[in-house]
Write an enzyme that holds these catalytic residues in place. Structure first.
Site, mmCIF file in Angstrom:
data_model
loop_
_atom_site.group_PDB
_atom_site.id
_atom_site.type_symbol
_atom_site.label_atom_id
_atom_site.label_comp_id
_atom_site.label_asym_id
_atom_site.label_seq_id
_atom_site.Cartn_x
_atom_site.Cartn_y
_atom_site.Cartn_z
ATOM 1 N N SER A 1 9.581 -4.410 11.386
ATOM 2 C CA SER A 1 8.378 -4.328 12.042
ATOM 3 C C SER A 1 7.974 -3.330 13.103
ATOM 4 O O SER A 1 8.742 -2.565 13.737
ATOM 5 C CB SER A 1 9.487 -6.137 13.485
ATOM 6 O OG SER A 1 9.419 -7.064 12.456
HETATM 7 N N1 SAH Z 1 14.416 -6.831 11.987
HETATM 8 C C1 SAH Z 1 14.301 -6.336 10.333
HETATM 9 C C2 SAH Z 1 12.935 -6.611 10.038
HETATM 10 C C3 SAH Z 1 12.666 -7.407 8.106
HETATM 11 S S1 SAH Z 1 11.839 -8.088 7.410
HETATM 12 C C4 SAH Z 1 13.782 -4.932 10.574
HETATM 13 O O1 SAH Z 1 13.240 -4.552 11.538
HETATM 14 O O2 SAH Z 1 13.941 -4.176 10.074
HETATM 15 C C5 SAH Z 1 12.691 -9.695 7.282
HETATM 16 C C6 SAH Z 1 14.112 -9.660 7.222
HETATM 17 O O3 SAH Z 1 14.241 -11.207 6.889
HETATM 18 C C7 SAH Z 1 14.226 -9.795 5.567
HETATM 19 O O4 SAH Z 1 15.532 -8.828 5.297
HETATM 20 C C8 SAH Z 1 14.710 -10.624 4.601
HETATM 21 O O5 SAH Z 1 15.194 -10.562 3.526
HETATM 22 C C9 SAH Z 1 14.965 -11.486 5.987
HETATM 23 N N2 SAH Z 1 15.115 -12.386 5.509
HETATM 24 C C10 SAH Z 1 14.581 -13.489 5.366
HETATM 25 N N3 SAH Z 1 14.756 -15.102 4.978
HETATM 26 C C11 SAH Z 1 16.609 -15.162 5.744
HETATM 27 C C12 SAH Z 1 17.334 -15.909 5.580
HETATM 28 N N4 SAH Z 1 16.982 -17.108 5.238
HETATM 29 N N5 SAH Z 1 18.698 -15.507 6.301
HETATM 30 C C13 SAH Z 1 18.356 -13.988 6.584
HETATM 31 N N6 SAH Z 1 17.586 -13.177 6.024
HETATM 32 C C14 SAH Z 1 16.247 -13.238 6.005
#
Ligand code: SAH
Length: 219
Positions: free
Chosen positions: A63
């Site tokens: 993000s």
């Molecule tokens: N906070 C992270 C954001 C990554 S993007 C950063 O700044 O790097 C969002 C993430 O949520 C992705 O890695 C995706 O695989 C994960 N995600 C999506 N649905 C999910 C779920 N039901 N449970 C766990 N992770 C999930």
């Protein structure tokens, strides 16, 4: 921490965060400290402190720094809390939470991402983080309740299990909306009834999909 990106990191905190009204000192300090460049793909290190999200492995994103700061501030942590994060991704937000709370539990559905986040967090000596691979929309029942829950993927609605796993007075920060745009919400649990919540709206945002039983059905 001194490294060759320190100047860029300080500038990021000054211009992108303080300059836009982020005032939680603990959040600002954590973001001055944590080497964001360690959480992005090697080829994108020079862009790690830019004012935008960046692609990471498996078609996911790390993000934008401002959104990380805004969501972290919205939890209003003091250092004593147990916090749950859904969507470990790169692990950057996880590290911020580890600076702000006592213990962090983080769930990621993609095993490869969970493994690389774990490697980076271990290299930085974070010992108060547990990461699990699975569907975070179900929460982490064995470790509940949590004072704060942060969802870093866009959801069609607030997952009921997450509200149930909040302490009374606890906060859930989550982007809710469609696949292409969401509103960042803070839901505060007001009583024993998990449906008794106060809802506050922060801003428009755009996250990758939250995929799971209480999220979008397919990736
Ligand atoms: N906070 C992270 C954001 C990554 S993007 C950063 O700044 O790097 C969002 C993430 O949520 C992705 O890695 C995706 O695989 C994960 N995600 C999506 N649905 C999910 C779920 N039901 N449970 C766990 N992770 C999930």
């Amino acid at each position: 921490m001194t490294d060759r990106y320190q100047k860029q990191r300080m500038k990021m905190v000054d211009l992108q965060l303080r300059g836009r009204g982020i005032s939680d000192q603990r959040v600002l300090r954590a973001m001055e400290k944590i080497p964001r460049h360690a959480f992005v793909p090697d080829a994108l290190r020079e862009q790690a402190y830019n004012d935008n999200p960046l692609p990471i492995e498996s078609q996911q994103t790390i993000s934008q720094p401002y959104i990380v700061a805004l969501m972290s501030s919205a939890l209003e942590l003091t250092g004593k809390e147990r916090v749950l994060e859904i969507g470990t991704g790169s692990g950057y937000q996880t590290a911020i939470l580890a600076e702000l709370a006592e213990r962090v539990f983080s769930i990621e559905r993609i095993a490869a991402l969970a493994a690389s986040a774990r490697r980076v967090l271990d290299a930085l000596d974070y010992y108060n983080i547990a990461i699990r691979v699975g569907d975070g929309t179900l929460g982490w029942r064995e470790e509940a309740p949590f004072s704060g829950i942060m969802v870093t993927a866009g959801a069609p609605g607030a997952p009921r299990f997450l509200l149930e796993q909040l302490v009374v007075g606890g906060r859930l920060v989550i982007p809710v909306g469609s696949h292409s745009s969401q509103i960042l919400l803070r839901l505060t649990r007001l009583s024993d009834d998990p449906a008794d919540i106060k809802t506050e709206e922060f801003c428009g945002c755009r996250f990758v999909d939250l995929i799971g039983e209480q999220g979008w059905k397919n990736g």
